[in-house]
Design a protein around this motif. Sequence first.
Motif, PDB file in Angstrom:
ATOM      1  N   ARG A   1     -12.799 -16.971 -50.105  1.00  0.00           N
ATOM      2  CA  ARG A   1     -12.070 -18.129 -50.594  1.00  0.00           C
ATOM      3  C   ARG A   1     -10.556 -17.883 -50.519  1.00  0.00           C
ATOM      4  O   ARG A   1      -9.785 -18.750 -50.131  1.00  0.00           O
ATOM      5  N   SER A   2     -10.129 -16.680 -50.876  1.00  0.00           N
ATOM      6  CA  SER A   2      -8.693 -16.415 -50.847  1.00  0.00           C
ATOM      7  C   SER A   2      -8.177 -16.439 -49.411  1.00  0.00           C
ATOM      8  O   SER A   2      -7.055 -16.835 -49.148  1.00  0.00           O
ATOM      9  N   LYS A   3      -9.050 -16.031 -48.490  1.00  0.00           N
ATOM     10  CA  LYS A   3      -8.652 -16.102 -47.085  1.00  0.00           C
ATOM     11  C   LYS A   3      -8.470 -17.558 -46.657  1.00  0.00           C
ATOM     12  O   LYS A   3      -7.490 -17.917 -45.993  1.00  0.00           O
ATOM     13  N   ALA A   4      -9.418 -18.396 -47.113  1.00  0.00           N
ATOM     14  CA  ALA A   4      -9.320 -19.826 -46.805  1.00  0.00           C
ATOM     15  C   ALA A   4      -8.070 -20.416 -47.438  1.00  0.00           C
ATOM     16  O   ALA A   4      -7.363 -21.218 -46.822  1.00  0.00           O
ATOM     17  N   ALA A   5      -7.771 -19.987 -48.661  1.00  0.00           N
ATOM     18  CA  ALA A   5      -6.582 -20.503 -49.358  1.00  0.00           C
ATOM     19  C   ALA A   5      -5.319 -20.110 -48.606  1.00  0.00           C
ATOM     20  O   ALA A   5      -4.401 -20.908 -48.450  1.00  0.00           O
ATOM     21  N   ARG A   6      -5.316 -18.853 -48.117  1.00  0.00           N
ATOM     22  CA  ARG A   6      -4.138 -18.409 -47.390  1.00  0.00           C
ATOM     23  C   ARG A   6      -3.961 -19.214 -46.100  1.00  0.00           C
ATOM     24  O   ARG A   6      -2.868 -19.604 -45.728  1.00  0.00           O
ATOM     25  N   LEU A   7      -5.093 -19.489 -45.456  1.00  0.00           N
ATOM     26  CA  LEU A   7      -5.062 -20.275 -44.224  1.00  0.00           C
ATOM     27  C   LEU A   7      -4.538 -21.686 -44.508  1.00  0.00           C
ATOM     28  O   LEU A   7      -3.707 -22.212 -43.759  1.00  0.00           O
ATOM     29  N   ALA A   8      -5.006 -22.266 -45.615  1.00  0.00           N
ATOM     30  CA  ALA A   8      -4.552 -23.610 -45.999  1.00  0.00           C
ATOM     31  C   ALA A   8      -3.051 -23.584 -46.274  1.00  0.00           C
ATOM     32  O   ALA A   8      -2.322 -24.503 -45.902  1.00  0.00           O
ATOM     33  N   LYS A   9      -2.576 -22.506 -46.891  1.00  0.00           N
ATOM     34  CA  LYS A   9      -1.152 -22.396 -47.199  1.00  0.00           C
ATOM     35  C   LYS A   9      -0.344 -22.310 -45.908  1.00  0.00           C
ATOM     36  O   LYS A   9       0.700 -22.960 -45.776  1.00  0.00           O
ATOM     37  N   ARG A  10      -0.847 -21.526 -44.940  1.00  0.00           N
ATOM     38  CA  ARG A  10      -0.154 -21.408 -43.654  1.00  0.00           C
ATOM     39  C   ARG A  10      -0.081 -22.776 -42.971  1.00  0.00           C
ATOM     40  O   ARG A  10       0.961 -23.151 -42.434  1.00  0.00           O
ATOM     41  N   ALA A  11      -1.220 -23.488 -43.007  1.00  0.00           N
ATOM     42  CA  ALA A  11      -1.259 -24.806 -42.359  1.00  0.00           C
ATOM     43  C   ALA A  11      -0.277 -25.754 -43.041  1.00  0.00           C
ATOM     44  O   ALA A  11       0.453 -26.498 -42.378  1.00  0.00           O
ATOM     45  N   GLY A  12      -0.239 -25.707 -44.383  1.00  0.00           N
ATOM     46  CA  GLY A  12       0.690 -26.563 -45.131  1.00  0.00           C
ATOM     47  C   GLY A  12       2.123 -26.247 -44.772  1.00  0.00           C
ATOM     48  O   GLY A  12       2.938 -27.153 -44.536  1.00  0.00           O
ATOM     49  N   LEU A  13       2.434 -24.965 -44.689  1.00  0.00           N
ATOM     50  CA  LEU A  13       3.793 -24.533 -44.329  1.00  0.00           C
ATOM     51  C   LEU A  13       4.146 -25.027 -42.929  1.00  0.00           C
ATOM     52  O   LEU A  13       5.223 -25.589 -42.704  1.00  0.00           O
ATOM     53  N   GLY A  14       3.190 -24.850 -41.994  1.00  0.00           N
ATOM     54  CA  GLY A  14       3.421 -25.284 -40.616  1.00  0.00           C
ATOM     55  C   GLY A  14       3.713 -26.769 -40.542  1.00  0.00           C
ATOM     56  O   GLY A  14       4.665 -27.204 -39.890  1.00  0.00           O
ATOM     57  N   LEU A  15       2.913 -27.557 -41.275  1.00  0.00           N
ATOM     58  CA  LEU A  15       3.104 -29.005 -41.256  1.00  0.00           C
ATOM     59  C   LEU A  15       4.441 -29.398 -41.877  1.00  0.00           C
ATOM     60  O   LEU A  15       5.136 -30.280 -41.363  1.00  0.00           O
ATOM     61  N   SER A  16       4.827 -28.734 -42.990  1.00  0.00           N
ATOM     62  CA  SER A  16       6.098 -29.136 -43.609  1.00  0.00           C
ATOM     63  C   SER A  16       7.274 -28.754 -42.719  1.00  0.00           C
ATOM     64  O   SER A  16       8.243 -29.509 -42.634  1.00  0.00           O
ATOM     65  N   VAL A  17       7.197 -27.587 -42.056  1.00  0.00           N
ATOM     66  CA  VAL A  17       8.282 -27.229 -41.137  1.00  0.00           C
ATOM     67  C   VAL A  17       8.372 -28.258 -40.011  1.00  0.00           C
ATOM     68  O   VAL A  17       9.459 -28.724 -39.655  1.00  0.00           O
ATOM     69  N   LEU A  18       7.214 -28.671 -39.500  1.00  0.00           N
ATOM     70  CA  LEU A  18       7.184 -29.671 -38.434  1.00  0.00           C
ATOM     71  C   LEU A  18       7.811 -30.987 -38.915  1.00  0.00           C
ATOM     72  O   LEU A  18       8.624 -31.605 -38.222  1.00  0.00           O
ATOM     73  N   ALA A  19       7.464 -31.383 -40.137  1.00  0.00           N
ATOM     74  CA  ALA A  19       7.990 -32.629 -40.706  1.00  0.00           C
ATOM     75  C   ALA A  19       9.501 -32.532 -40.907  1.00  0.00           C
ATOM     76  O   ALA A  19      10.215 -33.525 -40.765  1.00  0.00           O
ATOM     77  N   LEU A  20       9.995 -31.334 -41.231  1.00  0.00           N
ATOM     78  CA  LEU A  20      11.432 -31.176 -41.466  1.00  0.00           C
ATOM     79  C   LEU A  20      12.219 -31.146 -40.167  1.00  0.00           C
ATOM     80  O   LEU A  20      13.311 -31.702 -40.067  1.00  0.00           O
ATOM     81  N   VAL A  21      11.638 -30.488 -39.144  1.00  0.00           N
ATOM     82  CA  VAL A  21      12.389 -30.258 -37.909  1.00  0.00           C
ATOM     83  C   VAL A  21      12.312 -31.447 -36.955  1.00  0.00           C
ATOM     84  O   VAL A  21      13.267 -31.737 -36.240  1.00  0.00           O
TER      85      VAL A  21
END
Lengths: 280, 305
Positions: A6-26
């Motif tokens: 589960r923590s691995k999945a959570a980390r993956l979700a966090k990475r995806a969230g970060l990726g999407l927010s960077v994309l939205a910002l840039v």
Amino acid sequence: MAVRRRSKAARLAKRAGLGLSVLALVSPAAFVFLWMLSLSLKNEVDNMAFPPVFVPHPPTFANFVKVFAENDFLRYTVNSCIVSFSATALALAIGVPAGYGIAKARAARAAMLILIARITPGLSYLIPLFLLFQWLGLLGTLTPIVITHLVITVPIVVWVMIGFFEGLPRELEEAALVDGATIWQAFRHVALPLARPGVTVATILAFIFSWNNFLFGIVLAGRTTRTLPVAVYNVLTFEQVSWGPLAAAALVVTAPVLLLTLLAQKEIVAGLTAGGVKGG
Amino acid sequence: MAEALTRATGAARAAAGRRAHYRRRYWAFALPAAAIVLAVIVFPWLFTLYMSVHEWEPSGGALFMGLGNYLKLAADARFAWAILRTLYFAALAVAAPVILGVAAALAFNERFPLRGLARTVFILPMMATPVAIALVWSMMFHPQLGVLNYLLSALGLPPASWTYSADTVIPTLALVETWQWTPLVMLIVLGGLASLPRDPYEAALLDGAGAWQTFRHITLPLIWPFIVVAGVIRTIDALKSFDVIYVITQGGPGTASETINIFLYQQAFAYYHLGYAGAVTVVFFILIIAVSLVLLAMRQRAKWQ
């Protein structure tokens, strides 16, 4: 085991969230510049098409040719270079020693004056200086434009240099003074070489904000003394209907600054994080 | 031993005396800059004050009229509207960049591939020539042929009138300003994040605090001073914003986006009411200083609490 998964999945979700927010910002930043490029490389039919044509097919350089052929853009480029290089060089010549003097004398009030200059709207300098230059008969030459650009470049240089000189260890200069050097020699041979990164930051920022300045040029420039931002604004007022040449002109004006930002992003980030300086 | 000590303190005292002596002499370094500042910064301030109590004739004569310009200004409804509009614009053009800038700083503080490139692209809007980007935005805002209304329709949204309607022109200009200046807030807050201590985070991790709790109770209080600095800088710049508004709308439609700075420009260089423009400048300057002082006072209070 399940917890770890589960923590691995959570980390993956966090990475995806970060990726999407960077994309939205840039992407808004990237989109505007790509759209400028797209408009400048398309012919007029494609630029006026709806739905819009995104990728120029085939790309044409006709808009750039038109800008340089129909407006005196070569002259305006030379004007912009003369103004920004002179205003930056003069600001370095007087601003670097001033930053040193203020840092060494710990003159907080002088630093405050620089801050107030930063706060004051550019227009409030412009009306009196306009009258002064009119009275001196200097309107229509590049001199008043260079002088007013000092209002932008001098505070930037002084402000950045105060920060850098304050950060230097003072033992080295004091050793030089004990050995009989004058304070000018201590500045010239000890402090200045150490503060070279600061000089680089100050030069880049002063140059960019001088290059970008529009307000002083639009009031003080005559037909032959326009700087590039003023020249582009004039293209807008006369050619409101054709977007290709407009976008090409805009790109020509801002390309040197964008290139400089890409090349010197580390210095720019350092300078802006330190003082939050900006011209105008 | 004792002798060595006396000699050492004597040397220290001599060094301190020498430092004080040099401190005065360091002023010489600032003299050329002081001369320039006097000529191009202080002289205009004083001259503006002088101008504001005179009526300027087109022929060049000046007529003393005391506070006449200020009284006229107080009764000028167009100026009152310009002040309200400027405050409305500034509120939007400060709040949005500060919130987005903090979010962006948190994102860029993480490690991810291509971070350097992403950050460079992100700061391009604030380095680009304002006139050039204002031009591109004005083409994007075109109600029929603009790419923005096309993108809205592609998302199933109704077209917007952007800068072409009095109701939407100020928020639209604030949008451009947000696009342009969010990076500056990001850079200042990123500088704050880089200076954070690690210990509180390790403690919070041990206590099992969630990401939001950690942000709310550790990160936010620590970077608050940086956010305030960014907010003050942003406020000053939003109040005196000129290039983008002038290029895109010139204060229009009608006077719907005529901020104080645009009003000042029109009075001075379209109508040549120089004395009147002088009075506008003085009031504008006082407004900016007052707003900055209020914000800095808030910062002090936040520090004491």
